[in-house]
Motif scaffolding. Structure first.
Motif, PDB file in Angstrom:
ATOM      1  N   HIS A 206       0.962  -1.387   0.041  1.00 39.81           N
ATOM      2  CA  HIS A 206       0.075  -0.044   0.098  1.00 39.81           C
ATOM      3  C   HIS A 206       0.828   1.382  -0.123  1.00 39.81           C
ATOM      4  CE1 HIS A 206      -3.552  -2.158   0.895  1.00 39.81           C
ATOM      5  NE2 HIS A 206      -2.803  -3.134   1.582  1.00 39.81           N
ATOM      6  N   GLY A 207       1.998   1.273   0.343  1.00 42.12           N
ATOM      7  CA  GLY A 207       2.832   2.418   0.640  1.00 42.12           C
ATOM      8  C   GLY A 207       2.659   3.149   1.839  1.00 42.12           C
ATOM      9  N   VAL A 208       3.076   4.505   1.945  1.00 40.33           N
ATOM     10  CA  VAL A 208       2.719   5.302   3.048  1.00 40.33           C
ATOM     11  C   VAL A 208       1.148   5.919   2.796  1.00 40.33           C
ATOM     12  CG1 VAL A 208       3.229   7.363   4.211  1.00 40.33           C
ATOM     13  CG2 VAL A 208       4.936   6.084   3.380  1.00 40.33           C
ATOM     14  N   VAL A 209       0.459   5.203   4.035  1.00 37.66           N
ATOM     15  CA  VAL A 209      -1.034   5.752   4.031  1.00 37.66           C
ATOM     16  C   VAL A 209      -1.420   6.236   5.306  1.00 37.66           C
ATOM     17  CG1 VAL A 209      -1.681   4.343   2.433  1.00 37.66           C
ATOM     18  CG2 VAL A 209      -1.521   3.315   4.709  1.00 37.66           C
ATOM     19  N   GLU A 210      -2.588   6.963   5.424  1.00 42.49           N
ATOM     20  CA  GLU A 210      -3.181   7.186   6.971  1.00 42.49           C
ATOM     21  C   GLU A 210      -4.290   6.311   7.130  1.00 42.49           C
ATOM     22  OE1 GLU A 210      -4.715  10.910   9.559  1.00 42.49           O
ATOM     23  OE2 GLU A 210      -3.397  11.347   7.876  1.00 42.49           O
ATOM     24  N   SER A 211      -4.066   5.693   8.199  1.00 44.94           N
ATOM     25  CA  SER A 211      -5.182   4.430   8.585  1.00 44.94           C
ATOM     26  C   SER A 211      -5.905   4.849   9.750  1.00 44.94           C
ATOM     27  CB  SER A 211      -4.317   3.121   8.465  1.00 44.94           C
ATOM     28  OG  SER A 211      -3.831   2.555   7.591  1.00 44.94           O
ATOM     29  N   PRO A 212      -7.127   4.314   9.896  1.00 48.98           N
ATOM     30  CA  PRO A 212      -7.930   4.446  11.235  1.00 48.98           C
ATOM     31  C   PRO A 212      -6.856   3.586  12.144  1.00 48.98           C
ATOM     32  CG  PRO A 212      -9.494   3.878   9.455  1.00 48.98           C
ATOM     33  CD  PRO A 212      -8.053   3.674   8.869  1.00 48.98           C
ATOM     34  N   LEU A 213      -6.928   4.349  13.251  1.00 52.66           N
ATOM     35  CA  LEU A 213      -6.469   3.331  14.444  1.00 52.66           C
ATOM     36  C   LEU A 213      -7.443   2.510  15.117  1.00 52.66           C
ATOM     37  CD1 LEU A 213      -3.687   2.710  15.836  1.00 52.66           C
ATOM     38  CD2 LEU A 213      -3.903   4.772  17.101  1.00 52.66           C
ATOM     39  N   SER A 214      -7.937   1.451  14.431  1.00 51.11           N
ATOM     40  CA  SER A 214      -9.145   0.869  14.891  1.00 51.11           C
ATOM     41  C   SER A 214      -8.537  -0.014  16.081  1.00 51.11           C
ATOM     42  CB  SER A 214      -9.453  -0.042  13.560  1.00 51.11           C
ATOM     43  OG  SER A 214      -8.505  -0.895  13.355  1.00 51.11           O
ATOM     44  N   PRO A 215      -9.874  -0.643  16.623  1.00 58.11           N
ATOM     45  CA  PRO A 215      -9.634  -1.579  17.804  1.00 58.11           C
ATOM     46  C   PRO A 215      -8.336  -2.587  17.631  1.00 58.11           C
ATOM     47  CG  PRO A 215     -11.795  -0.880  17.953  1.00 58.11           C
ATOM     48  CD  PRO A 215     -11.203  -0.371  16.546  1.00 58.11           C
ATOM     49  N   PRO A 216      -8.508  -3.372  16.351  1.00 59.26           N
ATOM     50  CA  PRO A 216      -7.617  -4.204  16.219  1.00 59.26           C
ATOM     51  C   PRO A 216      -6.233  -3.752  16.272  1.00 59.26           C
ATOM     52  CG  PRO A 216      -9.387  -4.651  14.761  1.00 59.26           C
ATOM     53  CD  PRO A 216      -9.666  -3.485  15.533  1.00 59.26           C
ATOM     54  N   TRP A 217      -5.925  -2.643  15.672  1.00 61.64           N
ATOM     55  CA  TRP A 217      -4.454  -1.885  15.687  1.00 61.64           C
ATOM     56  C   TRP A 217      -4.291  -1.372  16.788  1.00 61.64           C
ATOM     57  CZ3 TRP A 217      -0.656  -2.147  12.241  1.00 61.64           C
ATOM     58  CH2 TRP A 217      -1.122  -2.394  10.844  1.00 61.64           C
ATOM     59  N   GLN A 218      -5.211  -0.941  17.778  1.00 63.06           N
ATOM     60  CA  GLN A 218      -4.803  -0.358  19.019  1.00 63.06           C
ATOM     61  C   GLN A 218      -4.566  -1.557  19.953  1.00 63.06           C
ATOM     62  OE1 GLN A 218      -7.903   2.160  20.609  1.00 63.06           O
ATOM     63  NE2 GLN A 218      -8.501   2.849  18.825  1.00 63.06           N
ATOM     64  N   ARG A 219      -5.134  -2.770  19.810  1.00 65.73           N
ATOM     65  CA  ARG A 219      -4.525  -3.884  20.495  1.00 65.73           C
ATOM     66  C   ARG A 219      -3.196  -4.429  20.444  1.00 65.73           C
ATOM     67  NH1 ARG A 219     -10.101  -5.513  19.485  1.00 65.73           N
ATOM     68  NH2 ARG A 219      -9.491  -6.780  17.735  1.00 65.73           N
ATOM     69  N   ARG A 220      -2.623  -4.010  19.304  1.00 75.49           N
ATOM     70  CA  ARG A 220      -1.247  -4.419  19.029  1.00 75.49           C
ATOM     71  C   ARG A 220      -0.197  -3.519  19.294  1.00 75.49           C
ATOM     72  NH1 ARG A 220      -4.577  -6.372  14.525  1.00 75.49           N
ATOM     73  NH2 ARG A 220      -4.069  -8.368  13.936  1.00 75.49           N
ATOM     74  N   ILE A 221      -0.641  -2.260  19.732  1.00 70.78           N
ATOM     75  CA  ILE A 221       0.362  -1.182  20.515  1.00 70.78           C
ATOM     76  C   ILE A 221       1.091  -1.903  21.560  1.00 70.78           C
ATOM     77  CG2 ILE A 221       0.619   1.138  21.337  1.00 70.78           C
ATOM     78  CD1 ILE A 221      -1.778   2.049  19.579  1.00 70.78           C
ATOM     79  N   VAL A 222       2.377  -1.833  21.596  1.00 73.19           N
ATOM     80  CA  VAL A 222       3.186  -2.245  22.663  1.00 73.19           C
ATOM     81  C   VAL A 222       4.149  -1.112  23.361  1.00 73.19           C
ATOM     82  CG1 VAL A 222       3.056  -4.697  22.044  1.00 73.19           C
ATOM     83  CG2 VAL A 222       5.179  -3.121  21.407  1.00 73.19           C
ATOM     84  N   ALA A 223       4.138  -0.172  22.736  1.00 75.65           N
ATOM     85  CA  ALA A 223       4.842   1.111  23.106  1.00 75.65           C
ATOM     86  C   ALA A 223       4.682   2.126  22.429  1.00 75.65           C
ATOM     87  CB  ALA A 223       6.477   0.649  22.981  1.00 75.65           C
TER      88      ALA A 223
END
Length: 179
Positions: free
Chosen positions: A150-167
């Motif tokens: 996809h290249g560089v994109v702005e994506s929604p920081l949806s709950p599935p992405w939020q759950r993956r944040i570790v730092a």
């Protein structure tokens, strides 16, 4: 707008190229962060070694997390702000190896208060619905990242992405107002 977010948005549309960091020509997720660093702070503090798509996984080393901790300022996970560098663990048990820049945070609190004050029926849930309908009053969280295919994109920081944040980190010398 955050200087970090403004710089990162300048990379949107850059194709995904593994190990690259050249605005408009190609970058991966680390290359995006490196390019934003150069734009805002100057020379990079260290050059990354050559790495493969599965780097660090065989050894289980948190190489990306360690490098981020050496050069960025760590902050609490719950203290989200535009301009933060966020680190993701894509699969449980694997090393963290995806980065992005937080572009927007949810502004539901202020918008919910506005909606609640201006339309008494419906309580908090009704306020949230009104906030979602009045997009100019609230924003959904989003992040900017380089994503294979996809290249560089702005994506929604949806709950599935939020759950993956570790730092969560911020660039050194960038205050909350200027970052």
């Amino acid at each position: 707008m955050s200087r970090v977010v403004e710089a990162a948005r300048g990379w949107i549309g850059t194709p995904y190229v593994h190990q690259a960091s050249c605005k408009g020509a190609g970058c991966d997720c680390l290359g995006l962060i490196r390019g934003v660093w150069r734009e805002l702070l100057g020379a990079e503090p260290e050059l990354p070694p050559a790495y493969t798509m599965d780097w660090s996984e065989p050894q289980g080393a948190e190489a990306l997390w360690q490098a981020a901790a050496r050069h960025l300022a760590a902050k609490p996970l719950q203290d989200a702000a535009p301009g933060d560098v966020i680190l993701f663990r894509m699969r449980e048990g694997s090393v963290a190896k995806h980065l992005g820049v937080q572009a927007a945070v949810t502004e539901l609190r202020a918008a919910s208060a506005w909606a609640g004050a201006n339309a008494p029926a419906g309580g908090q849930a009704g306020a949230a619905r009104r906030c979602r309908r009045a997009k100019q009053l609230c924003s959904a969280p989003s992040f900017i990242h380089a994503y294979a295919g996809h290249g560089v994109v702005e994506s929604p920081l949806s709950p599935p992405w939020q759950r993956r944040i570790v730092a969560r980190f911020h660039f050194p010398g960038m205050s909350r107002q200027r970052s």
